[in-house]
Design an enzyme around this catalytic site. Sequence first.
Site, PDB file in Angstrom:
ATOM      1  N   ASP A 190      -0.737  -3.219  11.207  1.00  0.00           N
ATOM      2  CA  ASP A 190      -0.985  -4.152  10.102  1.00  0.00           C
ATOM      3  C   ASP A 190       0.176  -3.995   9.126  1.00  0.00           C
ATOM      4  O   ASP A 190       0.146  -3.134   8.248  1.00  0.00           O
ATOM      5  CB  ASP A 190      -2.321  -3.817   9.424  1.00  0.00           C
ATOM      6  CG  ASP A 190      -2.579  -4.711   8.227  1.00  0.00           C
ATOM      7  OD1 ASP A 190      -2.225  -5.901   8.285  1.00  0.00           O
ATOM      8  OD2 ASP A 190      -3.132  -4.218   7.226  1.00  0.00           O
ATOM      9  N   GLU A 228      -0.879  -8.240  13.663  1.00  0.00           N
ATOM     10  CA  GLU A 228      -1.419  -9.441  13.022  1.00  0.00           C
ATOM     11  C   GLU A 228      -0.323 -10.462  12.788  1.00  0.00           C
ATOM     12  O   GLU A 228       0.806 -10.111  12.436  1.00  0.00           O
ATOM     13  CB  GLU A 228      -2.013  -9.074  11.651  1.00  0.00           C
ATOM     14  CG  GLU A 228      -3.504  -8.911  11.652  1.00  0.00           C
ATOM     15  CD  GLU A 228      -4.117  -8.987  10.244  1.00  0.00           C
ATOM     16  OE1 GLU A 228      -4.799  -8.024   9.882  1.00  0.00           O
ATOM     17  OE2 GLU A 228      -3.915  -9.999   9.555  1.00  0.00           O
ATOM     18  N   ASP A 273      -5.856  -0.318   5.215  1.00  0.00           N
ATOM     19  CA  ASP A 273      -4.754  -0.769   6.076  1.00  0.00           C
ATOM     20  C   ASP A 273      -4.866  -0.158   7.474  1.00  0.00           C
ATOM     21  O   ASP A 273      -4.566  -0.821   8.477  1.00  0.00           O
ATOM     22  CB  ASP A 273      -3.407  -0.379   5.465  1.00  0.00           C
ATOM     23  CG  ASP A 273      -3.253  -0.948   4.070  1.00  0.00           C
ATOM     24  OD1 ASP A 273      -2.798  -2.077   3.952  1.00  0.00           O
ATOM     25  OD2 ASP A 273      -3.637  -0.253   3.113  1.00  0.00           O
TER      26      ASP A 273
END
Lengths: 175, 175
Positions: free
Chosen positions: B8, B69, B142
Amino acid sequence: MVRILGIDPGSQRTGIGVIDVAADGRCRFVHCEALKLLDAPDFPSRLGLLCEGLERVLDAWQPHQVAIETVFMDKSAMSALKLGHARGAALATVVRRKLVISEYAPRVIKQSLVGRGAADKLQVQHMVRLLLNLAEMKLQADAADALAVALTHAHMSATAIRTGLAVTDLRRRGT
Amino acid sequence: MVRILGIDPGSQRTGIGVIDVAADGRCRFVHCEALKLLDAPDFPSRLGLLCEGLERVLDAWQPHQVAIETVFMDKSAMSALKLGHARGAALATVVRRKLVISEYAPRVIKQSLVGRGAADKLQVQHMVRLLLNLAEMKLQADAADALAVALTHAHMSATAIRTGLAVTDLRRRGT
């Protein structure tokens, strides 16, 4: 002699330019090229090609200092994102070699080379040819832009030495 | 057994999560952390820290596949640019190890874990805890998001094997 690497990052093509600056401030052309990234099979691979190309140039020419353009923010979020990827890959490659990076806004580069922050790209390229004695050489636009940012860093460093101001102060004044 | 690294990316913190997927599709937690990048003296150094941290994890855990992502594009050009730098540095680091990268949109990750593309972040984190038996563990947001993208990739790969569809087709359907 100080050797400066200039980078004009882009996710389709990344320009690279290397110059030497003598003690009297005179600049000499050493190398330039445009890394063509569109041949890669996908976007991550383009960034891989960019880093590989940049490392090859760092190995071959061993620059002492690195200069890179900042991003002109009148862009869509999508182009900012793509450019950010290319710039991030380039910065990460350089910073891991413990090289100091100086960043210059497009306006500052134009001001430094042409004397006018609103100069067009062709004028900048013309001055790159003139300052580096490249009249005869075929010069790709991205490679010329990379040489332009390297020349700007050379000019800024010379002015910094002359005036006793830090390059960061000069950059701030120019923007 | 397939080991998946989820990323991420962010320019302030980058989440990293590693899971193992058994032949029967069961997922096991291996490792997660959030790389804190704000301690770096400047922005390029943050990207350097990101790459160093990522390489350390790649060396230590030797993942077979990587999932990351995509960027939700409802962002300003400035935040897209910053995120792009972090994502570009991460992708370049991974692609240079010849690892295949799968990209998943936030909507697809939510759909895959919670069953609803509009689920909120807390629901996603709840499902990450549930699916990986992490009830007792302190989990940074995160790092949880990085585990979520790794789990999504595991689910998508399992569905791809079951249905004979390529993961890329499934990704397209999910968006």
